[in-house]
Design an enzyme around this catalytic site. Structure first.
Site, mmCIF file in Angstrom:
data_model
loop_
_atom_site.group_PDB
_atom_site.id
_atom_site.type_symbol
_atom_site.label_atom_id
_atom_site.label_comp_id
_atom_site.label_asym_id
_atom_site.label_seq_id
_atom_site.Cartn_x
_atom_site.Cartn_y
_atom_site.Cartn_z
ATOM 1 N N GLU A 10 0.849 -1.192 0.000
ATOM 2 C CA GLU A 10 0.000 0.000 0.000
ATOM 3 C C GLU A 10 0.881 1.238 0.000
ATOM 4 O O GLU A 10 1.831 1.329 0.779
ATOM 5 C CB GLU A 10 -0.911 0.045 1.234
ATOM 6 C CG GLU A 10 -1.911 -1.083 1.349
ATOM 7 C CD GLU A 10 -2.712 -1.006 2.641
ATOM 8 O OE1 GLU A 10 -2.860 0.122 3.182
ATOM 9 O OE2 GLU A 10 -3.168 -2.055 3.119
ATOM 10 N N GLU A 21 -13.594 5.308 -0.322
ATOM 11 C CA GLU A 21 -14.428 4.365 0.429
ATOM 12 C C GLU A 21 -15.139 5.131 1.547
ATOM 13 O O GLU A 21 -14.609 5.340 2.628
ATOM 14 C CB GLU A 21 -13.572 3.235 0.991
ATOM 15 C CG GLU A 21 -12.876 2.417 -0.093
ATOM 16 C CD GLU A 21 -11.928 1.391 0.472
ATOM 17 O OE1 GLU A 21 -12.421 0.336 0.931
ATOM 18 O OE2 GLU A 21 -10.710 1.644 0.474
ATOM 19 N N LYS A 54 -15.649 3.887 5.457
ATOM 20 C CA LYS A 54 -14.549 3.532 6.347
ATOM 21 C C LYS A 54 -14.610 4.338 7.644
ATOM 22 O O LYS A 54 -15.133 5.446 7.681
ATOM 23 C CB LYS A 54 -13.206 3.791 5.647
ATOM 24 C CG LYS A 54 -12.901 2.828 4.521
ATOM 25 C CD LYS A 54 -11.582 3.149 3.851
ATOM 26 C CE LYS A 54 -10.421 2.870 4.767
ATOM 27 N NZ LYS A 54 -9.123 3.073 4.069
ATOM 28 N N GLU A 91 -9.327 9.252 5.670
ATOM 29 C CA GLU A 91 -9.406 7.806 5.441
ATOM 30 C C GLU A 91 -10.391 7.424 4.332
ATOM 31 O O GLU A 91 -10.269 6.374 3.719
ATOM 32 C CB GLU A 91 -9.796 7.081 6.728
ATOM 33 C CG GLU A 91 -8.615 6.680 7.584
ATOM 34 C CD GLU A 91 -7.660 5.758 6.857
ATOM 35 O OE1 GLU A 91 -8.076 4.679 6.421
ATOM 36 O OE2 GLU A 91 -6.479 6.115 6.718
#
Length: 514
Positions: free
Chosen positions: A301, A353, A356, A364
């Site tokens: 990542e 997303e 999250k 995030e």
């Protein structure tokens, strides 16, 4: 389940640690299998034949992506796979073994890493029956002729994270051994490699050349890298310069990027001009201390968010990601690993997303190079043949309408409605540093109302808010503050709840076969 951010090094602003949220697996489906001595040879022959159909020349280092699905608005997996193919992305990392994604990836030619959540490690470490079942359900059934090209299984996700206080530490190696045995039974051990994505807080030092694994991890890391080396697996690490900048006010901003810095780090004869190389070489030094200085390394990542914090914006994200890609493709390597770059680099992430946890920070939910609906956020050349990102095709949106604050109503008692809307929908762009932070009080109300309205698939009642909301057909977006419209080709069920049940179902199935 949420992870808590690990702290940045107090000794040096040039080392940094990262965190990620736990991704839970999608629903697993049990398949019945038989194994008799009479058919064992036939099974081996058939499996070998199928694997040969996947066998291709070894590929060069490549840019891949993380495909996370912790979102309230998810595109169809088939649409996502088309997006990957259109952008010539040949490697994808999942955080689970989602059957819908794995089916969509069949015949795509895309190499896949599937994931096992930390919560399953205890079970898999204690039972070969459980590991056999997991491999049958999530690997063997897809790794067939015309199936999904699964190359890696990520055993846990950052299980040595400092904030876990050793919760999963003792399960990792036993789980690896059981899963390796299960892969061998399925005649897949030579093709599918087991790996353990590690957070960069697994190692530490004030200078890269002095890198070492945390003292309490020395023994288990020795066991882990020995296992990886014996089975031809790389070491996977997640590196996030953004988190160093976000968590340390003394961290030099230009050191996080690849454009040169006024604060280089001098380490003997080596000079570091960016945090990525410094972190990478700290790991190289740590591996060298264990006798594995040449172990292949994959970046599991790495990325930069576009919203939710002062330093999280489109310009910074593009600058970082393009700089990273250019740096890797230059084949210059790092001072301790000159020449070839890491085996592979998986950008985090493919999509925003919106479901999250924001415990680490509002950013995030905004790591994607694409927005939730598959639209490119900025110009980016992945070095894979296309000069710019291509948008998702055939995305089906809800009607072009939005829920906003009713200007004819007294909005003085709107606080509870905003709290309710934002407890369910994503309002992170309204906070300090966000792209919608400056749209004013009424704008904030409208954004919160609309986020909830879209999440509820534009249900008429969801824009009521005791008469304080109203539906409009005029796009209320302001500048960079985008008021989204939801997509229809989505499963609106809660991702995290759905996946908790997946883990529970796996454990129940395992319990009943014991």
């Amino acid at each position: 389940m949420n992870k808590v951010a690990s702290n940045c090094s107090a000794e040096s602003p040039f080392l940094f640690f990262d965190f990620e949220l736990e991704k839970m697996p999608q629903a697993n489906r049990r398949i019945r299998s038989t194994s008799t001595s009479a058919s064992a040879t036939s099974i081996i022959v058939i499996t070998t034949t199928l694997l040969l159909s996947f066998s291709l020349p070894m590929t060069e280092s490549a840019i891949g992506v993380n495909w996370g699905s912790v979102s309230s608005h998810k595109l169809k997996p088939s649409t996502v796979v088309d997006l990957l193919k259109d952008n010539k992305i040949q490697k994808v990392k999942l955080f689970d073994a989602d059957p819908d994604a794995l089916v969509a990836l069949m015949r795509s030619g895309i190499q896949v890493m599937v994931g096992i959540p930390n919560e399953m490690l205890a079970t898999l470490s204690s039972s070969t029956a459980a590991s056999d079942l997991w491999v049958r359900q999530n690997v063997s059934r897809y790794l067939v002729k015309g199936g999904t090209d699964i190359r890696y299984i990520a055993v846990g996700n950052e299980p040595f994270l400092t904030s876990y206080a050793g919760q999963f530490q003792s399960y990792v190696v036993p789980a690896l051994l059981n899963l390796q045995q299960s892969l061998a039974k399925a005649n897949l051990a030579g093709y599918v490699k087991l790996v353990v994505p590690c957070n960069a807080d697994a190692y530490e030092s004030s200078l890269p050349s002095q890198g070492a694994f945390r003292p309490e991890l020395t023994q288990i890391m020795t066991q882990l890298v020995s296992f990886l080396n014996s089975n031809g697996s790389p070491f996977i690490v997640n590196i996030y310069p953004f988190l160093s900048l976000y968590g340390n006010s003394d961290f030099p901003e230009d050191y996080a990027f690849f454009e040169g810095t006024s604060h280089p780090v001098t380490d003997g004869p080596n000079v570091y001009s960016n945090a990525f190389d410094g972190n990478f070489d700290t790991l190289v030094a740590a591996l060298s201390k264990l006798g594995y200085g040449q172990m292949p390394i994959v970046i599991g990542e790495v990325g930069w968010p576009t919203d939710g914090a002062i330093s999280a914006n489109l310009t910074a994200a593009r600058t970082f990601n393009q700089g990273l890609i250019n740096h890797v493709l230059s084949n210059k390597g790092t001072p301790l690993r000159p020449g070839p770059p890491p085996m592979d680099i998986y950008l985090f992430s493919l999509f925003d997303e919106g479901a999250k946890s924001i415990l680490p920070g509002n950013f995030e939910r905004h790591w994607g190079i694409f927005s939730f609906d598959g639209q490119a956020k900025y110009l980016l050349n992945l070095g894979l043949g296309n000069k710019v990102l291509k948008n998702a095709r055939n995305v089906q949106y809800l009607p072009s309408r939005w829920c906003v604050a009713n200007p004819s109503q007294d909005l003085s008692d709107v606080a509870n409605h905003i709290k309710l809307a934002c407890s369910v929908a994503d309002c992170t762009t309204l906070n300090y540093g966000g792209s919608c932070n400056g749209i004013g009080a009424k704008g904030n109300i409208s954004y919160a109302f609309n986020s909830y309205y879209q999440l509820q698939m534009q249900n008429e009642k969801s824009c009521n808010f005791d008469g304080l909301g109203m539906v409009t057909f005029l796009d209320p977006s302001v500048g960079e503050c985008r008021f989204p419209v939801g997509v229809t080709n989505t499963n609106s069920s809660g991702f995290r709840t759905h996946n908790r049940w997946s883990v529970i179902c796996f454990l129940l199935v395992w319990f009943f076969i014991m």
